[in-house]
Structure formats: C-alpha cells, structure tokens
Design an enzyme around this catalytic site. Structure first.
Site, PDB file in Angstrom:
ATOM      1  N   ALA A  36       0.841  -1.203   0.000  1.00  0.00           N
ATOM      2  CA  ALA A  36       0.000   0.000   0.000  1.00  0.00           C
ATOM      3  C   ALA A  36       0.873   1.249   0.000  1.00  0.00           C
ATOM      4  CB  ALA A  36      -0.895  -0.008   1.233  1.00  0.00           C
ATOM      5  N   GLY A  84       0.620  -5.086   0.946  1.00  0.00           N
ATOM      6  CA  GLY A  84      -0.516  -5.160   0.025  1.00  0.00           C
ATOM      7  C   GLY A  84      -0.144  -5.852  -1.276  1.00  0.00           C
ATOM      8  N   GLU A 136      -0.575  -9.343  -0.603  1.00  0.00           N
ATOM      9  CA  GLU A 136      -2.011  -9.621  -0.478  1.00  0.00           C
ATOM     10  C   GLU A 136      -2.637  -9.772  -1.867  1.00  0.00           C
ATOM     11  OE1 GLU A 136      -2.540  -6.322   2.265  1.00  0.00           O
ATOM     12  OE2 GLU A 136      -3.283  -7.712   3.773  1.00  0.00           O
ATOM     13  N   GLU A 181       4.121  -4.924   7.393  1.00  0.00           N
ATOM     14  CA  GLU A 181       3.199  -3.961   8.007  1.00  0.00           C
ATOM     15  C   GLU A 181       3.494  -3.729   9.486  1.00  0.00           C
ATOM     16  OE1 GLU A 181       2.356  -6.154   5.755  1.00  0.00           O
ATOM     17  OE2 GLU A 181       0.689  -5.481   4.522  1.00  0.00           O
TER      18      GLU A 181
HETATM   19  C1  LIG Z   1      -4.998   3.002   3.881  1.00  0.00           C
HETATM   20  C2  LIG Z   1      -5.746   1.705   4.070  1.00  0.00           C
HETATM   21  C3  LIG Z   1      -5.073   0.524   3.481  1.00  0.00           C
HETATM   22  C4  LIG Z   1      -5.750  -0.757   3.899  1.00  0.00           C
HETATM   23  C5  LIG Z   1      -5.153  -1.970   3.319  1.00  0.00           C
HETATM   24  C6  LIG Z   1      -3.845  -2.367   3.940  1.00  0.00           C
HETATM   25  C7  LIG Z   1      -2.896  -2.900   2.890  1.00  0.00           C
HETATM   26  C8  LIG Z   1      -1.600  -3.418   3.434  1.00  0.00           C
HETATM   27  O1  LIG Z   1      -1.802  -4.501   4.287  1.00  0.00           O
HETATM   28  C9  LIG Z   1      -0.803  -2.343   4.082  1.00  0.00           C
HETATM   29  C10 LIG Z   1       0.534  -2.193   3.428  1.00  0.00           C
HETATM   30  O2  LIG Z   1       0.845  -2.711   2.393  1.00  0.00           O
HETATM   31  S1  LIG Z   1       1.603  -1.152   4.250  1.00  0.00           S
HETATM   32  C11 LIG Z   1       3.055  -1.170   3.252  1.00  0.00           C
HETATM   33  C12 LIG Z   1       3.855  -2.379   3.460  1.00  0.00           C
HETATM   34  N1  LIG Z   1       5.072  -2.302   2.729  1.00  0.00           N
HETATM   35  C13 LIG Z   1       6.213  -1.832   3.251  1.00  0.00           C
HETATM   36  O3  LIG Z   1       6.283  -1.505   4.418  1.00  0.00           O
HETATM   37  C14 LIG Z   1       7.383  -1.771   2.319  1.00  0.00           C
HETATM   38  C15 LIG Z   1       8.117  -0.493   2.525  1.00  0.00           C
HETATM   39  N2  LIG Z   1       9.175  -0.349   1.575  1.00  0.00           N
HETATM   40  C16 LIG Z   1      10.347  -0.988   1.651  1.00  0.00           C
HETATM   41  O4  LIG Z   1      10.561  -1.841   2.497  1.00  0.00           O
HETATM   42  C17 LIG Z   1      11.414  -0.604   0.680  1.00  0.00           C
HETATM   43  O5  LIG Z   1      11.089   0.654   0.171  1.00  0.00           O
HETATM   44  C18 LIG Z   1      11.607  -1.592  -0.496  1.00  0.00           C
HETATM   45  C19 LIG Z   1      12.182  -2.903   0.034  1.00  0.00           C
HETATM   46  C20 LIG Z   1      10.327  -1.860  -1.212  1.00  0.00           C
HETATM   47  C21 LIG Z   1      12.613  -0.956  -1.492  1.00  0.00           C
HETATM   48  O6  LIG Z   1      13.760  -0.583  -0.821  1.00  0.00           O
HETATM   49  P1  LIG Z   1      14.839   0.357  -1.531  1.00  0.00           P
HETATM   50  O7  LIG Z   1      15.115  -0.201  -2.870  1.00  0.00           O
HETATM   51  O8  LIG Z   1      15.963   0.496  -0.549  1.00  0.00           O
HETATM   52  O9  LIG Z   1      14.112   1.740  -1.753  1.00  0.00           O
HETATM   53  P2  LIG Z   1      13.644   2.821  -0.662  1.00  0.00           P
HETATM   54  O10 LIG Z   1      14.625   3.899  -0.599  1.00  0.00           O
HETATM   55  O11 LIG Z   1      13.232   2.154   0.606  1.00  0.00           O
HETATM   56  O12 LIG Z   1      12.293   3.334  -1.330  1.00  0.00           O
HETATM   57  C22 LIG Z   1      12.332   4.069  -2.554  1.00  0.00           C
HETATM   58  C23 LIG Z   1      11.277   5.166  -2.465  1.00  0.00           C
HETATM   59  O13 LIG Z   1       9.993   4.543  -2.438  1.00  0.00           O
HETATM   60  C24 LIG Z   1       9.250   4.997  -1.307  1.00  0.00           C
HETATM   61  N3  LIG Z   1       8.436   3.886  -0.829  1.00  0.00           N
HETATM   62  C25 LIG Z   1       8.826   2.623  -0.607  1.00  0.00           C
HETATM   63  N4  LIG Z   1       7.784   1.862  -0.237  1.00  0.00           N
HETATM   64  C26 LIG Z   1       6.716   2.691  -0.231  1.00  0.00           C
HETATM   65  C27 LIG Z   1       5.340   2.470   0.049  1.00  0.00           C
HETATM   66  N5  LIG Z   1       4.856   1.259   0.390  1.00  0.00           N
HETATM   67  N6  LIG Z   1       4.515   3.527  -0.031  1.00  0.00           N
HETATM   68  C28 LIG Z   1       4.973   4.752  -0.389  1.00  0.00           C
HETATM   69  N7  LIG Z   1       6.264   5.000  -0.685  1.00  0.00           N
HETATM   70  C29 LIG Z   1       7.118   3.967  -0.602  1.00  0.00           C
HETATM   71  C30 LIG Z   1      10.306   5.411  -0.299  1.00  0.00           C
HETATM   72  O14 LIG Z   1       9.769   6.340   0.636  1.00  0.00           O
HETATM   73  C31 LIG Z   1      11.377   5.999  -1.197  1.00  0.00           C
HETATM   74  O15 LIG Z   1      10.975   7.308  -1.512  1.00  0.00           O
HETATM   75  P3  LIG Z   1      12.054   8.491  -1.606  1.00  0.00           P
HETATM   76  O16 LIG Z   1      11.209   9.671  -1.812  1.00  0.00           O
HETATM   77  O17 LIG Z   1      12.927   8.105  -2.762  1.00  0.00           O
HETATM   78  O18 LIG Z   1      12.792   8.482  -0.295  1.00  0.00           O
END
Ligand SMILES: CCCCCCC[C@H](O)CC(=O)SCCNC(=O)CCNC(=O)[C@H](O)C(C)(C)COP(=O)([O-])OP(=O)([O-])OC[C@H]1O[C@@H](n2cnc3c(N)ncnc32)[C@H](O)[C@@H]1OP(=O)([O-])[O-]
Ligand SMILES: NC(=O)c1ccc[n+]([C@@H]2O[C@H](COP(=O)([O-])OP(=O)(O)OC[C@H]3O[C@@H](n4cnc5c(N)ncnc54)[C@H](O)[C@@H]3O)[C@@H](O)[C@H]2O)c1
Length: 720
Positions: free
Chosen positions: A60, A99, A102, A122
C-alpha cells in the site's frame, strides 16, 4: 499506472508506479479495471499480474495512510481477482510486500524468480496486513509460519516461500515469458481449488500451542510494542472464525492499530530514515550532486574493541583490510577476536565456513603503518586521546595516497582538531561507529569545517555498502549521539548518589521500551571510555579530578563512575562494571553487592541522604536532558533536522522505534509540558547546565498552537 495488454489468449496487467509500484489509488483503480476487462473479454483465457521496473510491489502507498481512502479498496480489487473464473497468475520479481503480497494471494497462482522476496512488513509500520493478509497467509502456508512472518515482518526469499507453499513455482529466465508459459499450462483448469478464501487454515489443530509460543516470543522480544501482539490475534482469528468473519475481525484490529500513536511514530520513522540519506552540506553540495571516491581497499588502525568490529563490517562485504596495531601481541589478540566473532557467526548460521575463511583471508595484519600507502580509505580507531590521534593523522598525511579518505572513529573529539594535524583537512571525516560495531546499525558520519563533499559522499556510500544507516552531522564535541547520551550518563550517576541503584534505573528505562538501560549501555561501551573523555578534558583544562571532586567546570560532578573505573570494573570486557558478568565479555548482567555497597558508601562519603526516586523522575531525568540537548543541537545546526536525531537514537541506542525517538517522543508528550518539566529540574538542580532550557525548545513550547515536528526548523527560522 497499470498497463493492460493481451498476448494471444492472455491478458497482462502490468503495474507501473515507480519507484517501487506502491498500490496507490490509480494502481488499485487500474487493477480493478484491468481484471474487469479481462473477465469480460471472451478471447481472454488467463490473466497475469506483473510489476514493471525493479519490483512487483512494495505494498500500500504509505503516503496515503493519513488521508481519506479514495478509489477501490485493496480487498475489493483482490476479491475481483479471486472471483475471476479465468486463472490469474501473479508473476513476482524484486519484492512483493504487504498489500503487494495480499494481491498475489488473491491471485490463483504465484510464480517468482529466484531472487524475489515476499513478506508482510506492516508490523514495522505498527499495523497489520489489512487487506486479508492475516486471513489468507495461514490458508496457503502453515499457521505457525504465518504468525512468524506477520509478527516479525521479515522478508522471505523465494526458495523458502516455495517451501512454505506461498509460491507455486520458481522460474528461470525471462519472468514474463515464463508467466505466459505457466498461464497456458493452467488455462481451462478450474480455479475454485485455488481460491484461498475457500481453503481451511493449515495447522489449525495446533493453534493454541503455536499462538502461545509466538505470543511469548513477541512479548519477550518487543516489550511494549502493540502491533506484533495484535498481528498474532488477527492470525488466530483466521483459524477460529469463518473467512468472512475473520476479515471483519482483521478490519477492526487494523483500524485500532492504524489510529495508534505507535503507528504514527513508525510511519514517521519510515520517512525520517529515508530523509536522512538525502544529506546536504551548508555549501549546497548534496547526495544528489556528489560522487563518492571509489573504494577498493581499506585500512583500520587499532585492533581494540572498535577496530575489530569495524574490520568485521568491512571484511563481510569483501573489502580487503590492512589492520594496524601498535605491537604484535595486541595485533594477534585483535585478529584472534575477529576470528572468534566470525566463528560465532558460523555457529549461529549467519555465515558459512567458506565465507568465514574468505573474510579472514582478506585481512593483512601489520604493525607497520607504511602498509597503508595504497589504500583508498582508512579508519582510525585508537584510544580517545587528542595527541595520539593527531600523531596518527600526521603520519597518515605523509603515508597515504592523495585521493585516500582519512576517517576517524573518535567518539567525541572535534574533527576540526584531528584534521588540523594534516595538510589535507578536506579528506578527513568522522565515521563514528557504535559498539559492538559489527552489530549496531548506526554510522554517525561527521563533517568538519573543511571536509570535502566527496569525502562525505564516500563515507555515506560506505555506510550503505556495509549495511549501516548513516546520518550526517556537523562536528562539535561529542557530535549528536554522545553529546545527548552524555547527559543521560551524568543524570544517571547523580541519581545513583541520591538514592537509585543501576538495576532500578535500567528497569525503568527498559520498561519504557529501551532494549537495554543506560547502565548496561555503559558496561557495553566500556566504563573506561567515559573516564578517558572526562580526564582528557580535565587535563586539557589543567584540572585534576580526584575522588573528592564535587564540581567540575562549574557543574555538579559525580565521582562514582571514576571510582568504578579505578576498581578496574570497565564493563562487560572485564566481566565487571555496573553489573557482574559470568565471564569477561559475558552478556548476562547480574546485580553485584560490591557495586551496591560502593554506591551507598559513596553517598555517605558525600554526605548525601539517600531517598527513593520515582519511576517518573528516573524517566524524566534520563530522557529530558537528552531532549533538551537535542534542541540545542538543532539550534546550532549540528543536526540538520529532528528526524536525523531520532534516526541516531533508534540505531545507536536502540531507542524504541515505535515511540519515534526522543524528539518525536517530546512532540507527543507536548513541548510545553517537556519545557515546563525541564524548567522544574533546572530550578532544583541549578548546577547542571544540561537543565538550562534550550532557546529553540522555549520558542516552540510557547507557540500559540503545537508546531508539528516537520515544521520545527522552518518555524524556528521564521522566529529568528
Ligand atoms: C490506507 C488503508 C489501506 C488498507 C489496506 C492495507 C494494505 C496493506 O496490508 C498495508 C501495506 O501494504 S503497508 C506497506 C507495506 N510495505 C512496506 O512496508 C514496504 C516499505 N518499503 C520498503 O521496504 C522498501 O522501500 C523496499 C524494500 C520496497 C525498497 O527498498 P529500496 O530499494 O531500498 O528503496 P527505498 O529507498 O526504501 O524506497 C524508494 C522510495 O519509495 C518509497 N516507498 C517505498 N515503499 C513505499 C510504500 N509502500 N509507499 C509509499 N512509498 C514507498 C520510499 O519512501 C522511497 O521514496 P524516496 O522519496 O525516494 O525516499
Ligand atoms: N568502545 C566504544 O563503545 C566506542 C564507541 C564508539 C567510538 N569509540 C571510539 O573508538 C576509538 C577506539 O575505542 P576502543 O573502545 O576500540 O578502544 P580500545 O582501547 O579497545 O582499542 C584501541 C586500540 O588502539 C590501539 N592503538 C593505540 N595506539 C595505537 C597506534 N599508535 N597504532 C596502532 N594502534 C594503536 C591500542 O593498542 C588498542 O588496541 C576511540 O576513539 C573511542 O572513543 C569507542
């Protein structure tokens, strides 16, 4: 955001939302439209969902979290994918997280390349997988695996995910071509057996044992952290309730977590950590416009506690290391300790024997500094002594090639002072590792008035390569981490002489959420480090510190830590410090009567009547001086923003991330309240300058309405 195309009888839904394919509103809409179109089109017999660019999907869009939900919900999109009578195949590369996973679990099949990773991170954002993840994962894999994955947030490599049943196949070669072949092979087969919502939870008969064991682990590992506990409850409900009721339960728990202060802190942490990487110098040079010096060879000077850890960090990522000591005996000891640390990693299955042998073959131990002539980067880690460090840097200036980056691991000495011993101060930079250097993730990089942007870029890049979280700060005595921590140490010692004991202070701070209390941290770093720093400063000022010293530099001074040092109780490394350990280097801290008696005797000698000190007082006297100093650090531009300070505390001192770091914590408590308590302690302890309230804090505390942490710096500038 989602490109729709067909290849023969196959519809391809390609998510295209750089950089990491977050499931933002337009992506959800694109997937929703795409699957409807594929289902409607009679010529389409199967569907592939795939990600463009470097990853399948990071989940998400975290930036949307605080906003009202618009567009189709993820669960609705997923439901459509699952209800399709045409087989839907998720083709995964890069990461498939949150997500993203999911969505993949709503598909009927999942194939992936070998390098892919899947997971539900999450929990690290203080929430749970809220689009059916907690209900579907235990239906595709065992409930124990689901509990472990969802409560830890760990990424699982594709081969393991295949073993767990999360993936159906690992493919080699071009992912899309393989996905097309796979889709053709399942075309026309009934999809009903592949709909997870119709499947039973796997391992439900062992639910109670699995849940209890997981809960025990979670509570032990992450005291005070709500999300893992709630994650486990959500997965349990998958085994206890029919699918649709489980979904409702998941939704209730998700909403509860999403509105918690811990979730707010963790979202803040997610962006703060990334913002710290975007460093900028006052000259305007920045991460975006500066290239690092290529580093192929390295040197480490000093094979003591820190030098060993630093060498391990470098060796682990394949840098050759020339390790320099002052004599052969200490050199052999240092190499032996490095070998022991690697052996321990092998024993704990963190590396293979072959990898260990390879790392060890990359060390060149020597007592001859001339061997450093050709290295690209040197890190000095000798005793904390100005004259010694200056002498080393004078020699490095002569020995090293002109392009070499010269780093110091000093924990307090200004980089300006060390750099001034060389004719190339632009190449000198601080790389402040934290003990144990091969374990702690923080690298506090420090620039002096002369450090070049290229030297900064090199150490920031080095941090990334060795797996550290780097934060850049400006030089001053103690930089950010130790400058703030120093006051905690001072207050802790003062509370000891007033009536507290080390185990009380540590318990209060551990209950607050710190993984170890400040007295245990002192034992871990070495009681001698603080002693050397205090006595070095005193020497420079021509003052002699004795057991009778009560004031130093006009401040109340407690000699207890010096008394501990004089007893040879240097901390874990000698098996004795504020606690007793089972052996030198031991980890289990035990209360020691010798220390209790020493403290009580000290209070009596100082004529202090010991009193009970409340939990609130211990917490405030440990946290608030550090917070006050944090505001001064911001005032002086030593840290560029409060977020950088908080990153330093998560990774340098294991401050509970779910509380957001000391500066975020202060913002949550309310700056006016924090300011008021600091004024109160200032009144009570006028001889401790760390209680003099910071100007910036005063300004922010007296703002007509609370200033959000993201606006502290701009607000203070507007008020100057
Ligand atoms: C609202 C209601 C929803 C209800 C449904 C729930 C759904 C679900 O269960 C909830 C989720 O998925 S919760 C999500 C669960 N998922 C996570 O927690 C995964 C979180 N992400 C990560 O762990 C890492 O970013 C990666 C491993 C994907 C890539 O690592 P890497 O290669 O070292 O790259 P990097 O440097 O880390 O990121 C590059 C740029 O992308 C950006 N950005 C990244 N993810 C983002 C996101 N989801 N979003 C937005 N932005 C996101 C990051 O800020 C950065 O921006 P900047 O402006 O350039 O600084
Ligand atoms: N221990 C910590 O927690 C910690 C944390 C961060 C930074 N630091 C800093 O790291 C540095 C080293 O601290 P440490 O705890 O590893 O100290 P240490 O006493 O364990 O090791 C210092 C090593 O430097 C060697 N040395 C001294 N003079 C030398 C010379 N001329 N040439 C080569 N080697 C020489 C000593 O023999 C010793 O082995 C200090 O500046 C300290 O402030 C320490």
């Amino acid at each position: 955001m989602v490109d729709y195309r067909t290849q023969g009888q196959i519809a391809i839904l390609e998510v295209n939302n750089p950089p990491v394919n977050a499931l933002s509103i337009h992506v959800r809409k694109g997937l929703d439209d795409g699957i409807s179109r594929a289902v409607r089109d009679p010529s389409v017999k199967a569907v592939i969902v795939i990600g463009k660019g470097r990853t399948f999907s990071s989940g998400a869009d975290i930036k949307e979290f605080n906003k009202p939900q618009e567009g189709p919900r993820l669960t609705m999109v997923g439901k459509k994918l699952e209800e399709s009578d045409k087989p839907v195949v998720a083709a995964i590369h890069g990461t498939c997280l949150g997500g993203g996973l999911e969505i993949a679990l709503f598909c009927h099949y999942r194939i992936a390349v070998k390098s892919a990773r899947v997971g539900f991170p999450e929990v690290l954002l203080g929430i749970l997988p809220g689009a059916a993840g907690t209900q579907r994962l235990p239906r595709v894999t065992d409930v124990a695996v689901a509990m472990e994955m969802i409560s830890t947030g760990k990424h699982v490599p594709a081969p393991k995910a295949l073993e767990y049943g999360i993936l159906d196949k690992i493919v080699q070669g071009d992912l899309l071509e393989e996905a097309v072949k796979f889709a053709k092979s399942v075309m026309g087969k009934p999809v009903q057996p592949c709909r997870l919502s119709d499947q039973p939870v796997k391992g439900a008969d062992r639910l109670v044992q699995v849940f209890d064991a997981a809960m025990r682990q979670v509570k032990q590992r992450q005291r005070g952290f709500m999300a893992p506990v709630v994650c486990l409850k959500a997965v349990r409900s998958a085994a206890e309730l029919p699918y649709n009721e489980g979904l409702l339960r998941e939704n209730t728990l998700f909403t509860e977590l999403m509105s918690s202060s811990q979730c707010a802190a963790l979202r803040y942490a997610f962006f703060a950590e990334r913002a710290a990487q975007r460093w900028q110098l006052p000259s305007g040079a920045s991460a975006a416009n500066t290239k690092p010096v290529p580093v192929k060879s390295t040197g480490v000077i000093g094979a003591g506690t820190m030098g060993q850890g630093i060498a391990i960090c470098l060796l682990r990522v394949d840098y050759p290391v020339i390790l320099v000591e002052q004599n052969q005996k200490l050199l052999d000891k240092g190499v032996e300790m490095i070998q022991l640390a690697f052996k321990d990693a092998v024993r704990r299955k963190l590396m293979t024997e072959d990898a260990m042998r390879h790392c060890m073959s990359n060390i060149s131990p020597t007592v001859d500094m001339q061997q450093l002539a050709n290295v690209d980067l040197v890190i000095e880690a000798v005793y904390e002594n100005v004259a010694l460090k200056q002498d080393i840097f004078r020699k490095l200036d002569v020995i090293c090639k002109p392009s070499a980056v010269l780093c110091t691991n000093t924990s307090t000495i200004s980089i300006d002072i060390i750099a001034s011993a060389t004719k190339r101060p632009g190449s000198v930079v601080g790389t402040h590792f934290f003990a144990p250097a091969h374990i702690m993730r923080l690298l506090e990089n420090v620039y002096s008035k002369d450090t070049s942007a290229q030297a900064v870029a090199t150490v920031m890049d080095l941090g990334k390569k060795i797996g550290k979280v780097s934060v850049l700060v400006k030089t001053c005595h103690g930089f950010v981490a130790n400058r703030m921590f120093h006051h905690q140490g001072q207050e802790a010692a003062l509370m000891l002489e007033e009536g507290a004991l080390p185990e009380h202070i540590d318990k209060v701070m551990e209950d607050f959420g710190m993984s170890i209390g400040p007295m245990k941290v002192s034992d871990l770093s070495g009681v001698d480090i603080g002693w050397r720093i205090r006595h070095e400063v005193a020497k420079m000022e021509g003052v002699e510190l004795t057991s009778q010293t009560r004031f130093f530099r006009g401040e109340r001074y407690c000699t207890l830590p010096d008394k501990l040092y004089e007893l040879g109780r240097l901390g874990r490394k000698t098996g004795k410090g504020w606690y007793r350990y089972e052996k030198p280097g031991g980890r289990v801290a035990m209360v020691d009567d010798e220390v209790t008696n020493l403290i009580k005797k000290h209070s009596a000698e100082m004529g202090i009547e010991r009193r009970g000190i409340s939990t609130q007082e211990i917490q405030e006297r440990i946290l608030y001086p550090a917070i006050n100093e944090g505001f001064r650090i911001l005032e002086e531009g030593v840290a560029a923003k409060p977020e950088d300070i908080d990153v330093i505390w998560w990774y340098g001192f294991s401050f509970p991330r779910y509380m957001g770091g000391p500066m975020f914590h202060a913002s949550q408590v309310g700056l006016s309240k924090v300011y008021e308590r600091i004024c109160y302690y200032h009144q009570n302890f006028p001889y401790s300058s760390h209680w003099v309230p910071s100007d910036l804090l005063r300004k922010l505390a007296s703002a007509p309405s609370p200033v959000p942490i993201s606006q502290w710096m701009s607000y203070s500038q507007s008020k100057l």
